[in-house]
Design a protein around this motif. Structure first.
Motif, PDB file in Angstrom:
ATOM      1  N   TRP A 194       0.887  -1.072   0.036  1.00 36.09           N
ATOM      2  CA  TRP A 194      -0.065  -0.258   0.079  1.00 36.09           C
ATOM      3  C   TRP A 194       0.735   1.322   0.152  1.00 36.09           C
ATOM      4  CZ3 TRP A 194      -5.190   0.493  -0.704  1.00 36.09           C
ATOM      5  CH2 TRP A 194      -5.780   1.881  -0.583  1.00 36.09           C
ATOM      6  N   LYS A 195       2.120   0.975   0.728  1.00 35.10           N
ATOM      7  CA  LYS A 195       2.756   2.444   0.828  1.00 35.10           C
ATOM      8  C   LYS A 195       3.328   2.629  -0.618  1.00 35.10           C
ATOM      9  CE  LYS A 195       5.331   2.474   4.431  1.00 35.10           C
ATOM     10  NZ  LYS A 195       6.546   2.192   5.374  1.00 35.10           N
ATOM     11  N   GLN A 196       4.264   1.503  -1.173  1.00 39.75           N
ATOM     12  CA  GLN A 196       4.551   1.703  -2.464  1.00 39.75           C
ATOM     13  C   GLN A 196       3.648   1.859  -3.713  1.00 39.75           C
ATOM     14  OE1 GLN A 196       6.849  -2.116  -3.230  1.00 39.75           O
ATOM     15  NE2 GLN A 196       8.466  -1.611  -1.723  1.00 39.75           N
ATOM     16  N   ALA A 197       2.352   1.627  -3.511  1.00 39.84           N
ATOM     17  CA  ALA A 197       1.489   2.225  -4.488  1.00 39.84           C
ATOM     18  C   ALA A 197       1.367   3.603  -4.570  1.00 39.84           C
ATOM     19  CB  ALA A 197       0.245   1.369  -4.237  1.00 39.84           C
ATOM     20  N   GLY A 198       1.634   4.329  -3.484  1.00 47.28           N
ATOM     21  CA  GLY A 198       1.760   5.728  -3.589  1.00 47.28           C
ATOM     22  C   GLY A 198       2.698   6.284  -4.299  1.00 47.28           C
ATOM     23  N   ILE A 212      -4.485  -3.525  -5.386  1.00 48.75           N
ATOM     24  CA  ILE A 212      -5.379  -5.040  -5.411  1.00 48.75           C
ATOM     25  C   ILE A 212      -4.495  -5.739  -4.294  1.00 48.75           C
ATOM     26  CG2 ILE A 212      -5.734  -6.846  -6.881  1.00 48.75           C
ATOM     27  CD1 ILE A 212      -6.048  -4.891  -8.976  1.00 48.75           C
ATOM     28  N   THR A 213      -3.121  -5.811  -4.454  1.00 45.28           N
ATOM     29  CA  THR A 213      -2.402  -6.814  -3.486  1.00 45.28           C
ATOM     30  C   THR A 213      -2.583  -6.351  -2.323  1.00 45.28           C
ATOM     31  OG1 THR A 213      -0.726  -7.079  -5.234  1.00 45.28           O
ATOM     32  CG2 THR A 213      -0.260  -7.675  -2.959  1.00 45.28           C
ATOM     33  N   SER A 214      -2.830  -5.188  -1.733  1.00 48.13           N
ATOM     34  CA  SER A 214      -2.936  -4.790  -0.476  1.00 48.13           C
ATOM     35  C   SER A 214      -4.439  -5.339   0.012  1.00 48.13           C
ATOM     36  CB  SER A 214      -3.020  -3.422  -0.246  1.00 48.13           C
ATOM     37  OG  SER A 214      -1.707  -2.844  -0.643  1.00 48.13           O
ATOM     38  N   VAL A 215      -5.343  -5.203  -0.792  1.00 47.33           N
ATOM     39  CA  VAL A 215      -6.791  -5.736  -0.522  1.00 47.33           C
ATOM     40  C   VAL A 215      -6.572  -7.230  -0.393  1.00 47.33           C
ATOM     41  CG1 VAL A 215      -9.065  -6.038  -1.238  1.00 47.33           C
ATOM     42  CG2 VAL A 215      -7.914  -3.814  -1.753  1.00 47.33           C
ATOM     43  N   GLY A 216      -5.803  -7.986  -1.312  1.00 45.98           N
ATOM     44  CA  GLY A 216      -5.779  -9.430  -1.013  1.00 45.98           C
ATOM     45  C   GLY A 216      -5.149  -9.744   0.480  1.00 45.98           C
ATOM     46  N   VAL A 256      -5.870  -8.122   3.010  1.00 40.67           N
ATOM     47  CA  VAL A 256      -6.770  -7.974   4.059  1.00 40.67           C
ATOM     48  C   VAL A 256      -7.692  -9.359   4.190  1.00 40.67           C
ATOM     49  CG1 VAL A 256      -8.791  -6.745   4.566  1.00 40.67           C
ATOM     50  CG2 VAL A 256      -6.927  -5.467   3.591  1.00 40.67           C
ATOM     51  N   PHE A 257      -7.845  -9.864   2.928  1.00 39.60           N
ATOM     52  CA  PHE A 257      -8.706 -11.134   3.000  1.00 39.60           C
ATOM     53  C   PHE A 257      -7.777 -12.041   3.983  1.00 39.60           C
ATOM     54  CE2 PHE A 257     -11.306  -9.202  -0.231  1.00 39.60           C
ATOM     55  CZ  PHE A 257     -12.557  -9.702   0.177  1.00 39.60           C
ATOM     56  N   ALA A 258      -6.544 -12.208   3.448  1.00 36.11           N
ATOM     57  CA  ALA A 258      -5.455 -13.354   4.182  1.00 36.11           C
ATOM     58  C   ALA A 258      -5.607 -12.879   6.004  1.00 36.11           C
ATOM     59  CB  ALA A 258      -4.155 -13.167   3.886  1.00 36.11           C
ATOM     60  N   LEU A 259      -5.683 -11.593   6.220  1.00 39.05           N
ATOM     61  CA  LEU A 259      -5.900 -11.352   7.546  1.00 39.05           C
ATOM     62  C   LEU A 259      -7.131 -11.733   8.057  1.00 39.05           C
ATOM     63  CD1 LEU A 259      -4.273  -7.910   7.958  1.00 39.05           C
ATOM     64  CD2 LEU A 259      -3.417 -10.050   8.735  1.00 39.05           C
ATOM     65  N   LEU A 260      -8.329 -11.674   7.265  1.00 37.26           N
ATOM     66  CA  LEU A 260      -9.626 -12.129   7.815  1.00 37.26           C
ATOM     67  C   LEU A 260      -9.489 -13.859   7.743  1.00 37.26           C
ATOM     68  CD1 LEU A 260     -12.444 -11.508   8.046  1.00 37.26           C
ATOM     69  CD2 LEU A 260     -12.996 -11.784   5.703  1.00 37.26           C
ATOM     70  N   TYR A 261      -8.847 -14.340   6.909  1.00 28.00           N
ATOM     71  CA  TYR A 261      -8.912 -15.973   7.151  1.00 28.00           C
ATOM     72  C   TYR A 261      -7.995 -15.956   8.441  1.00 28.00           C
ATOM     73  CZ  TYR A 261      -6.507 -20.408   6.412  1.00 28.00           C
ATOM     74  OH  TYR A 261      -6.166 -21.929   6.349  1.00 28.00           O
ATOM     75  N   ALA A 262      -7.017 -15.427   8.567  1.00 29.88           N
ATOM     76  CA  ALA A 262      -6.190 -15.704   9.839  1.00 29.88           C
ATOM     77  C   ALA A 262      -6.913 -15.391  11.022  1.00 29.88           C
ATOM     78  CB  ALA A 262      -4.776 -14.773   9.933  1.00 29.88           C
ATOM     79  N   THR A 287     -13.515 -19.245   1.011  1.00 30.09           N
ATOM     80  CA  THR A 287     -13.658 -18.127   0.119  1.00 30.09           C
ATOM     81  C   THR A 287     -12.576 -17.166   0.510  1.00 30.09           C
ATOM     82  OG1 THR A 287     -16.023 -18.761   0.043  1.00 30.09           O
ATOM     83  CG2 THR A 287     -15.113 -16.584  -0.670  1.00 30.09           C
ATOM     84  N   ALA A 288     -12.509 -16.821   1.720  1.00 31.84           N
ATOM     85  CA  ALA A 288     -11.389 -15.713   2.003  1.00 31.84           C
ATOM     86  C   ALA A 288     -10.009 -15.930   1.609  1.00 31.84           C
ATOM     87  CB  ALA A 288     -11.483 -15.311   3.669  1.00 31.84           C
ATOM     88  N   PRO A 289      -9.521 -17.252   2.090  1.00 34.72           N
ATOM     89  CA  PRO A 289      -8.001 -17.647   1.449  1.00 34.72           C
ATOM     90  C   PRO A 289      -8.061 -17.459  -0.171  1.00 34.72           C
ATOM     91  CG  PRO A 289      -8.983 -19.383   2.299  1.00 34.72           C
ATOM     92  CD  PRO A 289      -9.908 -18.540   2.827  1.00 34.72           C
ATOM     93  N   ALA A 290      -9.209 -18.073  -0.551  1.00 30.15           N
ATOM     94  CA  ALA A 290      -8.870 -18.247  -2.054  1.00 30.15           C
ATOM     95  C   ALA A 290      -9.136 -16.931  -2.946  1.00 30.15           C
ATOM     96  CB  ALA A 290     -10.160 -19.102  -2.945  1.00 30.15           C
ATOM     97  N   VAL A 291      -9.997 -15.940  -2.406  1.00 30.52           N
ATOM     98  CA  VAL A 291      -9.926 -14.394  -2.729  1.00 30.52           C
ATOM     99  C   VAL A 291      -8.637 -13.786  -2.449  1.00 30.52           C
ATOM    100  CG1 VAL A 291     -11.001 -12.326  -2.595  1.00 30.52           C
ATOM    101  CG2 VAL A 291     -12.521 -14.419  -2.651  1.00 30.52           C
TER     102      VAL A 291
END
Length: 427
Positions: A152-156, A169-173, A175-181, A218-222
């Motif tokens: 997210w920092k490098q995107a700026g 998009i990677t940063s949002v991914g 977030v889904f990984a943290l949801l799975y965790a 779903t969360a880890p797949a996304v």
């Protein structure tokens, strides 16, 4: 359906890995092998969830599919860190840190294997399984958080739009990984306290049924898909954008040909020397040359720019409601250039917008005493010239508008309307 999802994700990841490792003219971007390891590891992790693979593994080791999938996931997480380290650090420092991360990965996977085996030997001890999950979730959460923050920092700071979009998009991914965790932590608490909030042995029939499958499947797949798309997007978009750029350059080069030919035929001294063999297929180089030669020719024609033609063209543009627009400015400039080319070819001079004097008007002692006289001068350069300086695309787009007006004859006559017929206005 769930098998189709897992198999599809694994196939996409393997294809993405193949794209990353394929040869690119002898050069591979920094982090290529780390990215390939990441994609292959995730592909193996999801492939292990397919019923055929899972049943084959568990026929040898009961519940062994879980250990296999988790180990591949941690390997992918390590690859993410290795990719990030290679981009952010000097090569020697990155290699040292990557070796350290690989060592931690080996320790973690070994500990998970020991705890998994001990749990199997102790009738699926919930405490041992909780320790197993703790190691897995801790490693995965730290990696997802660090990588998500970094991307997210490098995107700026990224200059290319595809990189900015891909990193976000990677940063949002992540977030889904943290949801799975978080879901795994919830399960860990349930196991540790023997609350039995997440029943064992319940298989997911779809990505959303039962509800816990939203978090466990779903969360880890996304997350994996978003990380894969985000990191691969710049590499996929780059060759496509280069193709579009080269096509635009080639078409622009051809569209400028009529204007360039008339100007260089009139001012041949502006034509640059022949290009070297290394630039034969370089569309950027040839377009740049053509733009420079046209602009040099415009400068060479400056003494022949007619104010009278400019005023006449401006009136025509105003009648069409195009005053102050780039299209209107281009029509005026095309009229001036056509008249300047004609004037240069015929040896005439530009004329100002002043009206001819009558015999009753006073004259100064410095002015010639001809009957139908006008002060000579040159029309100014078009507006916004300075803002386009050094910008090839902006200058090309402006010249394309001028060339279009020039070839479509959306201009005033090429001759000065006040020039005496059949005479040289300089005499």
């Amino acid at each position: 359906m769930i098998d189709l999802l897992f198999a599809g994700v694994a196939l996409v990841l393997l294809l993405a890995a193949g794209y990353w490792v394929r040869g690119r003219g002898g050069h591979r971007p920094t982090g290529t092998w780390a990215m390939a390891a990441l994609l292959v590891s995730f592909a193996c992790a999801f492939g292990s969830y397919v019923s055929v693979v899972e049943n084959a593994v568990e026929s040898v080791v009961p519940d062994g599919g879980r250990l296999l999938s988790n180990s591949f996931t941690l390997t992918a997480a390590t690859s993410v860190l290795a990719f990030m380290l290679q981009l952010d650090q000097e090569p020697d420092e990155a290699r040292r840190n990557i070796r350290r991360r690989v060592l931690f990965l080996g320790i973690s996977v070994t500990a998970m294997t020991v705890l998994f085996t001990a749990s199997q030997l102790n009738d699926d001890s919930p405490q041992l399984y909780a320790l197993y999950v703790l190691i897995y979730v801790t490693y995965l959460s730290v990696t997802a958080k660090d990588f998500g923050t970094q991307t997210w920092k490098q995107a700026g700071h990224s200059r290319r739009k595809s990189q900015r979009v891909g990193l976000r998009i990677t940063s949002v991914g992540c977030v889904f990984a943290l949801l799975y965790a978080a879901y795994k932590v919830f399960g860990l608490v349930s196991i540790g306290l023997e609350l039995d909030l997440l029943p064992h042995g319940v298989r997911c029939s779809t990505p959303i049924s039962p509800v816990r499958c939203v978090f466990s499947v779903t969360a880890p797949a996304v997350a994996v898909l978003l990380v894969t798309v985000g990191l691969t997007l710049p590499a996929v978009v780059w060759p496509f954008s280069q193709f579009l750029r080269r096509r635009w350059e080639s078409r622009s080069f051809a569209a400028l040909a009529p204007l360039w030919k008339d100007i260089t035929d009139t001012t041949p001294e502006v034509v640059l020397g022949p290009a070297g063999s290394q630039h034969v297929d370089d569309s950027d180089f040839h377009l740049h040359r053509r733009v420079i030669e046209i602009n040099d020719g415009v400068l060479a024609l400056r003494p022949h720019r007619s104010v009278r033609v400019q005023e006449s063209a401006e009136r025509a543009v105003a009648a069409r409601g195009l005053t102050g627009t780039q299209e209107g400015d281009a029509i005026v400039e095309a009229a001036i250039l056509r008249a300047a080319v004609h004037a240069k070819t015929t040896g005439s001079e530009p004329r100002t917008g002043s009206e001819p004097r009558t015999g009753s008007e006073p004259r100064t002692g410095s002015e010639p005493r001809t009957g139908n006289e006008l002060r000579t001068g040159a029309a100014p350069a078009p507006s916004r010239t300075a803002s386009r300086a050094g910008n090839l695309r902006a200058e090309t787009e402006w010249l394309l508008l001028v060339a279009q007006a020039y070839t479509q004859h959306e201009t005033t006559p090429t001759t000065d309307p006040l020039a005496p017929s059949g005479t040289d206005p300089r005499t």
